[in-house]
Design an enzyme around this catalytic site. Structure first.
Site, PDB file in Angstrom:
ATOM      1  N   THR A  74       1.843   7.082   0.188  1.00 12.90           N
ATOM      2  CA  THR A  74       0.931   5.974  -0.107  1.00 12.90           C
ATOM      3  C   THR A  74       0.879   5.680  -1.602  1.00 12.90           C
ATOM      4  O   THR A  74       1.217   6.542  -2.424  1.00 12.90           O
ATOM      5  CB  THR A  74      -0.498   6.350   0.359  1.00 12.90           C
ATOM      6  OG1 THR A  74      -1.332   5.208   0.317  1.00 12.90           O
ATOM      7  CG2 THR A  74      -1.110   7.426  -0.507  1.00 12.90           C
ATOM      8  N   GLY A 102      -9.449   8.605   1.746  1.00 10.40           N
ATOM      9  CA  GLY A 102      -8.956   9.959   1.546  1.00 10.40           C
ATOM     10  C   GLY A 102     -10.041  10.955   1.203  1.00 10.40           C
ATOM     11  O   GLY A 102      -9.953  12.136   1.578  1.00 10.40           O
ATOM     12  N   ARG A 132      -6.777   9.401 -10.052  1.00 10.82           N
ATOM     13  CA  ARG A 132      -7.304   9.760  -8.722  1.00 10.82           C
ATOM     14  C   ARG A 132      -6.150  10.139  -7.780  1.00 10.82           C
ATOM     15  O   ARG A 132      -5.136   9.471  -7.698  1.00 10.82           O
ATOM     16  CB  ARG A 132      -8.082   8.578  -8.158  1.00 10.82           C
ATOM     17  CG  ARG A 132      -8.718   8.834  -6.775  1.00 10.82           C
ATOM     18  CD  ARG A 132      -7.879   8.279  -5.651  1.00 10.82           C
ATOM     19  NE  ARG A 132      -8.552   8.336  -4.362  1.00 10.82           N
ATOM     20  CZ  ARG A 132      -7.952   8.089  -3.198  1.00 10.82           C
ATOM     21  NH1 ARG A 132      -6.691   7.750  -3.166  1.00 10.82           N
ATOM     22  NH2 ARG A 132      -8.619   8.170  -2.076  1.00 10.82           N
ATOM     23  N   VAL A 133      -6.338  11.242  -7.069  1.00 12.23           N
ATOM     24  CA  VAL A 133      -5.385  11.665  -6.053  1.00 12.23           C
ATOM     25  C   VAL A 133      -6.112  11.643  -4.718  1.00 12.23           C
ATOM     26  O   VAL A 133      -7.255  12.088  -4.625  1.00 12.23           O
ATOM     27  CB  VAL A 133      -4.834  13.079  -6.362  1.00 12.23           C
ATOM     28  CG1 VAL A 133      -4.036  13.636  -5.185  1.00 12.23           C
ATOM     29  CG2 VAL A 133      -3.964  13.051  -7.617  1.00 12.23           C
ATOM     30  N   GLY A 134      -5.453  11.124  -3.703  1.00  8.15           N
ATOM     31  CA  GLY A 134      -6.081  11.058  -2.383  1.00  8.15           C
ATOM     32  C   GLY A 134      -5.561  12.127  -1.444  1.00  8.15           C
ATOM     33  O   GLY A 134      -4.834  13.045  -1.838  1.00  8.15           O
ATOM     34  N   ASP A 135      -5.920  11.973  -0.199  1.00  5.66           N
ATOM     35  CA  ASP A 135      -5.550  12.955   0.823  1.00  5.66           C
ATOM     36  C   ASP A 135      -4.051  12.986   1.128  1.00  5.66           C
ATOM     37  O   ASP A 135      -3.541  13.999   1.606  1.00  5.66           O
ATOM     38  CB  ASP A 135      -6.308  12.659   2.120  1.00  5.66           C
ATOM     39  CG  ASP A 135      -6.015  11.264   2.655  1.00  5.66           C
ATOM     40  OD1 ASP A 135      -5.871  10.325   1.848  1.00  5.66           O
ATOM     41  OD2 ASP A 135      -5.920  11.107   3.883  1.00  5.66           O
ATOM     42  N   SER A 184       0.791  -1.225   0.000  1.00  4.67           N
ATOM     43  CA  SER A 184       0.000   0.000   0.000  1.00  4.67           C
ATOM     44  C   SER A 184       0.825   1.278   0.000  1.00  4.67           C
ATOM     45  O   SER A 184       0.269   2.366   0.074  1.00  4.67           O
ATOM     46  CB  SER A 184      -0.907  -0.002   1.230  1.00  4.67           C
ATOM     47  OG  SER A 184      -0.134  -0.261   2.382  1.00  4.67           O
ATOM     48  N   GLY A 204      -6.708   6.086   5.686  1.00 10.61           N
ATOM     49  CA  GLY A 204      -8.076   5.651   5.423  1.00 10.61           C
ATOM     50  C   GLY A 204      -8.642   6.290   4.171  1.00 10.61           C
ATOM     51  O   GLY A 204      -7.885   6.697   3.280  1.00 10.61           O
TER      52      GLY A 204
HETATM   53  C1  SD4 Z   1      -5.946   7.409   0.134  1.00 10.53           C
HETATM   54  N1  SD4 Z   1      -5.627   7.809   2.459  1.00 10.53           N
HETATM   55  O1  SD4 Z   1      -5.365   7.368  -0.940  1.00 10.53           O
HETATM   56  C2  SD4 Z   1      -5.184   7.009   1.368  1.00 10.53           C
HETATM   57  C3  SD4 Z   1      -5.330   5.537   1.571  1.00 10.53           C
HETATM   58  C4  SD4 Z   1      -5.029   5.106   2.960  1.00 10.53           C
HETATM   59  O2  SD4 Z   1      -5.108   3.691   4.699  1.00 10.53           O
HETATM   60  O3  SD4 Z   1      -4.620   5.814   3.800  1.00 10.53           O
HETATM   61  N2  SD4 Z   1      -5.271   3.970   3.400  1.00 10.53           N
HETATM   62  O4  SD4 Z   1      -7.127   7.730   0.248  1.00 10.53           O
END
Ligand code: SD4
Length: 337
Positions: A210, A246, A220-223, A90, A244
């Site tokens: 991550t 994002g 896609r871009v996350g937090d 991950s 988690g």
């Molecule tokens: C995301 N926050 O890309 C990340 C994934 C993650 O525990 O943290 N997983 O949304």
């Protein structure tokens, strides 16, 4: 007693206050928004990180902290441990790909002066946190994305590598057989490393990195690339990081919220709980996903809280080196997001 009532009771706040959901509603004392300076002796150095794999990341960061090094160097070296580990599915190399089979990485870093750097949707670079730090220190910008971020990394001497391991490719191929090409939120084993540290000099820094949600849409871009969402550091107050789903963290600007709650006098633990509460209030489907928060204040006090059971985190300070389970809102055993 319902989880919600238990939560409210635990925080010692009233229902009308919680319903108002404004930061000011949480018993902010007096007119000043600045927390009263505590006269405790700070615990330092301290490093905290998310998930089980964060333990070896903490061990790496601790080498720097114990030797009197900077929190910024500690977090940068610490998070590279899971980034470089092909068995961590991950983060970085070995991360699970998007639905088209591309490993795309998000990382950010923030130092004690409030400087920040980040990369998003970066492909082919094993240690994106190092690129994020270079963006922070060597460019006039905060964030580079995609091909531009990759070109910049190459110009700085990074090699482009294939980050999709055979193991990750096999899991992607298995997923494709019955997934109908749908990005999935309920996915297991997909955890970000967020790390924050307080060094012997009393300075705070943080890093987050991550490969994002597995099987996400391409682009896609996350937090984890967004300063204020998955990471925020204010050297006067404290720092926070997130893991988690994002999308939920971004929409509530989670890490920034936690630091602002600490500024108003909340402990790191209370601040994490209130930020999780904010997500629960705003998301009727919060039972179906996970978000976990960690926080550390200037005094070296820590906090951790998650929506679901199963959020593991690591705390190293001069008195302990421990892996712990965060308190959580729902009793359900859903380790997914
Ligand atoms: C995301 N926050 O890309 C990340 C994934 C993650 O525990 O943290 N997983 O949304």
């Amino acid at each position: 007693m319902s989880s919600r009532r238990k939560f409210i009771k635990k925080l010692g706040i009233t229902l009308p206050a919680i319903t108002l959901l404004g930061v000011q509603a949480y018993e902010v004392k007096g007119a000043s928004i600045l927390a009263e300076k505590k006269k405790t002796t700070p615990i330092k150095p301290v490093v905290i990180s998310t998930w089980k794999f964060g333990f070896s990341a903490n061990e790496k960061a601790w080498e720097t902290l114990e030797a009197g090094g900077k929190a910024l160097d500690a977090v940068e070296s610490g998070v590279q441990v899971p980034e470089s580990d092909p068995n961590v599915s991950s983060v970085g190399f070995g991360g699970l790909p998007d639905r088209d089979g591309n490993v795309t990485l998000d990382s950010c870093i923030m130092d004690e002066t409030g400087n920040a750097g980040s990369v998003a949707f970066l492909q082919g670079i094993k240690n994106p946190i190092r690129v994020a730090r270079m963006v922070m220190e060597k460019t006039p910008h905060v964030m580079l994305v995609g091909k531009g971020a990759q070109d910049y990394a190459v110009a700085e001497g990074f090699e482009i590598e294939d980050l999709l391991t055979d193991k990750a490719r096999t899991r992607w191929e298995e997923w494709k057989t019955d997934a109908n090409y749908k990005p999935e939120i309920n996915v297991e084993d997909h955890d970000t490393i967020g790390m924050i540290a307080l060094d012997k000099h009393g300075n705070l820094s943080g890093a987050c990195t991550t490969s994002g949600l597995a099987w996400k849409m391409h682009g896609r871009v996350g937090d984890s690339a967004i300063i204020g969402a998955a990471l925020f550091v204010d050297n006067e107050i404290g720092a926070a990081t997130a893991t988690g789903k994002g999308e939920a963290v971004m929409k509530t600007v989670g890490a920034f919220l936690i630091v602002e709650l600490m500024r108003q006098g909340k402990s790191p633990q209370e601040a994490c709980e209130l930020a999780v509460q904010r997500i629960i209030e705003k998301n009727p489907d919060s039972k179906n996903f996970q978000v976990g928060y960690l926080a550390l204040n200037k005094e070296g006090q820590t906090g951790a809280y998650s929506i679901q059971k199963g959020f593991t985190y690591n705390v190293f300070d001069p008195n302990k080196k421990e892996q712990m389970q965060a308190d959580h809102y729902y009793e359900t055993d859903v380790r997914s997001y």
